[in-house]
Motif scaffolding. Structure first.
Motif, short mmCIF file in Angstrom:
data_model
loop_
_atom_site.label_atom_id
_atom_site.label_comp_id
_atom_site.label_asym_id
_atom_site.label_seq_id
_atom_site.Cartn_x
_atom_site.Cartn_y
_atom_site.Cartn_z
N UNK A 63 0.86 -1.18 0.00
CA UNK A 63 0.00 0.00 0.00
C UNK A 63 0.90 1.23 0.00
N UNK A 64 0.71 2.07 -1.00
CA UNK A 64 1.52 3.27 -1.14
C UNK A 64 0.83 4.42 -0.43
N UNK A 65 1.52 5.03 0.53
CA UNK A 65 0.94 6.15 1.25
C UNK A 65 -0.08 5.74 2.28
N UNK A 66 0.36 5.05 3.36
CA UNK A 66 -0.59 4.62 4.40
C UNK A 66 -1.05 5.81 5.26
N UNK A 67 -2.20 6.36 4.95
CA UNK A 67 -2.75 7.46 5.73
C UNK A 67 -4.26 7.48 5.57
N UNK A 68 -4.91 8.33 6.34
CA UNK A 68 -6.37 8.43 6.28
C UNK A 68 -6.85 8.93 4.93
N UNK A 69 -5.96 9.52 4.13
CA UNK A 69 -6.33 10.01 2.80
C UNK A 69 -6.40 8.88 1.78
N UNK A 70 -5.90 7.71 2.16
CA UNK A 70 -5.83 6.58 1.23
C UNK A 70 -6.93 5.57 1.55
N UNK A 208 1.41 10.69 -1.27
CA UNK A 208 0.80 10.71 0.06
C UNK A 208 1.88 10.33 1.07
N UNK A 209 1.90 11.01 2.18
CA UNK A 209 2.89 10.72 3.21
C UNK A 209 2.70 9.31 3.77
N UNK A 210 3.77 8.80 4.36
CA UNK A 210 3.73 7.49 4.98
C UNK A 210 4.66 6.51 4.32
N UNK A 211 5.28 5.64 5.12
CA UNK A 211 6.18 4.61 4.59
C UNK A 211 5.32 3.47 4.03
N UNK A 212 5.58 3.10 2.78
CA UNK A 212 4.81 2.02 2.15
C UNK A 212 4.78 0.78 3.05
N UNK A 213 3.61 0.16 3.13
CA UNK A 213 3.48 -1.03 3.96
C UNK A 213 2.97 -2.20 3.12
N UNK A 214 3.31 -3.40 3.53
CA UNK A 214 2.92 -4.59 2.79
C UNK A 214 1.95 -5.42 3.63
N UNK A 215 1.18 -6.27 2.95
CA UNK A 215 0.32 -7.20 3.66
C UNK A 215 1.18 -8.33 4.22
N UNK A 216 1.06 -8.63 5.52
CA UNK A 216 1.91 -9.68 6.11
C UNK A 216 1.50 -11.07 5.61
#
Length: 216
Positions: A63-70, A208-216
């Motif tokens: 997920x690119x840009x983990x924030x409430x805007x996404x 969008x701000x935030x470090x990209x996160x992956x599904x575990x």
């Protein structure tokens, strides 16, 4: 109203957009909904494969840009699909400026490992070109129809002067690295080819701000 709910609805494509559209329609009371898919599987770009004993996500892995805007992040959060670290305010506040932390590994087509320092000139030029990508409306019609056209034509033009003192094999290696970076950019821009991405659309992209996160 009842007649409208009985309307025959056909959705083309069983990717995530088609599946979501069908779900929304059925939840709204429509009963005659069908999805047509040209391939033998559903999911579109969402596809899992195997490499040995490991499961490899070919698409929709992060997920690119983990924030409430996404909205994608919000869905994953609501269904408890993310690591707790991705949910922290600190992680969402980091501005990576389209460059999440990563350690690259470079190899030639023959399997020889290449040091990051060797390909650094290619990275420097590529990201400079990416940052200076113009809007197509500032160019004559047909001169630079896509992001891929711009990057490739500018890379050849600039390297002809910038790397003229480098030997042939080094120039080929660096141009190959630029071509690889162009392919890598496809997943960030959600396209099969940067040649299919118009300059106007690309220039309107906002990070969008935030470090990209992956599904575990």
């Amino acid at each position: 109203m009842a007649e409208n709910m009985d309307a025959k609805i056909v959705i083309i494509g069983c990717g995530i957009a088609g599946i979501a559209a069908a779900q929304r329609l059925i939840e709204s009371g429509f009963t005659n909904v069908r999805i047509l898919e040209a391939t033998g599987r559903s999911g579109g770009r969402i596809k899992s494969s195997r490499l040995g004993n490991a499961v490899i996500e070919i698409g929709a892995a992060f997920i690119h840009g983990p924030s409430e805007k996404n909205p994608v992040f919000c869905l994953a959060r609501d269904y408890d699909l993310l690591d707790p670290k991705a949910l922290t305010p600190e992680n969402q506040a980091v501005d990576v400026d389209e460059g999440p932390p990563q350690v690259p590994n470079w190899f030639t087509s023959s399997g020889q490992k290449v040091s990051p320092e060797t390909v650094e000139p290619a990275l420097e030029l590529f990201y400079k070109l990416l940052d200076s990508t113009p809007q197509s409306k500032s160019h004559k019609h047909g001169s630079l129809p896509s992001v891929g056209d711009f990057i490739k034509s500018e890379a050849l033009r600039r390297t002809a002067k910038k790397w003229k003192n480098k030997d042939k094999s080094t120039r080929q290696l660096l141009l190959g690295a630029i071509n690889t970076l162009l392919k890598e950019e496809c997943y960030s821009s959600a396209t099969h080819s940067m040649d299919e991405l118009d300059l106007v659309g690309f220039s309107m992209y906002q990070s969008i701000k935030g470090v990209d996160c992956t599904f575990p």
